[in-house]
Write an enzyme that holds these catalytic residues in place. Structure first.
Site, short mmCIF file in Angstrom:
data_model
loop_
_atom_site.label_atom_id
_atom_site.label_comp_id
_atom_site.label_asym_id
_atom_site.label_seq_id
_atom_site.Cartn_x
_atom_site.Cartn_y
_atom_site.Cartn_z
N HIS A 42 0.84 -1.20 0.00
CA HIS A 42 0.00 0.00 0.00
C HIS A 42 0.88 1.25 0.00
CE1 HIS A 42 -3.64 -2.20 0.23
NE2 HIS A 42 -3.42 -2.69 1.43
N GLU A 129 -5.38 -9.51 3.72
CA GLU A 129 -4.77 -10.60 4.50
C GLU A 129 -5.85 -11.47 5.13
OE1 GLU A 129 -2.87 -11.18 8.83
OE2 GLU A 129 -2.00 -9.50 7.72
#
Length: 288
Positions: A42, A129
């Site tokens: 990110h 995740e």
């Protein structure tokens, strides 16, 4: 002026390995197609640089477009078992840079799900995740991210609880207390990444000592957002910036002790550029 940098700021082991692998593949594969499943980290600065070098981001809904021989980098967040099987069937070359800490969570979930345990994941249900980990128990996990959600969970005979690796330790502990009242036979694993814990603790301690705290990292980075929350609790003048240009004089002009930390997806060069900008804005060439 003093600039204090938190210990463990910047790239963690897993992210560093993923980025290095991506650049190695670029060197080895000058003419072939290289994709990452979602953004490899990110951080838009890193993503833009990889794109310029030929690495394209592909989303899960578009994986049908991949063909035999295409290279797909599985990012640090990891993916579901079903997705691995799908890619293998299509003979896509998988370059797996799933973080070892995330892989550990996947293995625990897979093992205990196959032993007949209900699975509980403490974390954000929308985080990649957590989505990937849930895929190792056929997407049957109870995903909880608040005490309220934990209280609404049904009573279970036996369950295995794990944590999103970037979770705040205290958040995990509070929710686990509630889970313990809901499960007759509970096995739990604190799977919060050691580097995450150290990064958060260091940021918390530094935030207590400074007049202003700068948290550097992607706006969509989960671990960076958590760092911001931790710093805000200890330093009211906390600012989250993604790139050096976002730092303004108004943020720091009234302060002489400035703290800096950075998320796991923040390259060293971005941290260095922020430090340079602080000095330029304050009219100083070096730390005192």
């Amino acid at each position: 002026m003093k600039i204090l940098i938190a210990e463990y700021a910047g790239f963690c082991f897993g992210v560093k390995r993923a980025i290095e692998t991506a650049y190695q593949e670029i060197e080895k594969n000058k003419k072939g197609k290289i994709y990452t499943l979602g953004e490899i980290i990110h951080n838009p600065l890193v993503i833009d640089d990889l794109f310029k070098k030929g690495v394209k981001v592909i989303e899960e809904k578009d994986l049908e477009k991949l063909s035999k021989g295409d290279k797909l980098i599985i990012r640090t967040h990891g993916v579901s078992k079903k997705l691995y099987d799908f890619l293998t069937e299509r003979e896509v070359e998988i370059i797996d840079v799933t973080c070892p800490f995330v892989k550990k969570v996947q293995n625990i979930v897979y093992e205990y799900y196959n032993k007949g345990y209900s699975i509980i994941i403490v974390g954000d249900k929308n985080h990649p995740e957590v989505i990937g980990v849930n895929g190792w128990c056929d997407n049957t996990a109870y995903v909880l991210n608040s005490i309220e959600e934990a209280k609404k969970m049904p009573q279970l005979k036996k369950a295995c609880a794990v944590a999103q690796t970037t979770l705040i330790e205290k958040h995990w502990e509070k929710i686990l207390e509630v889970i313990n009242t809901k499960v007759e036979d509970l096995i739990f694993f604190n799977t919060i990444c050691d580097a995450t814990q150290k990064r958060q603790s260091a940021a918390e301690e530094l935030a207590k000592k400074v007049e202003v705290m700068l948290v550097i990292g992607g706006k969509h980075s989960s671990n960076t957002q958590k760092l911001k929350k931790i710093c805000e609790r200890n330093c009211k003048n906390t600012f989250h910036i993604e790139a050096p240009k976002e730092l303004t004089l108004d943020m720091i002009k009234e302060h002489e002790i400035i703290g800096v930390t950075a998320g796991a997806s923040t390259p060293d060069y971005v941290i260095e550029d922020v430090l340079k900008r602080i000095k330029i804005l304050k009219g100083e060439d070096k730390n005192e």
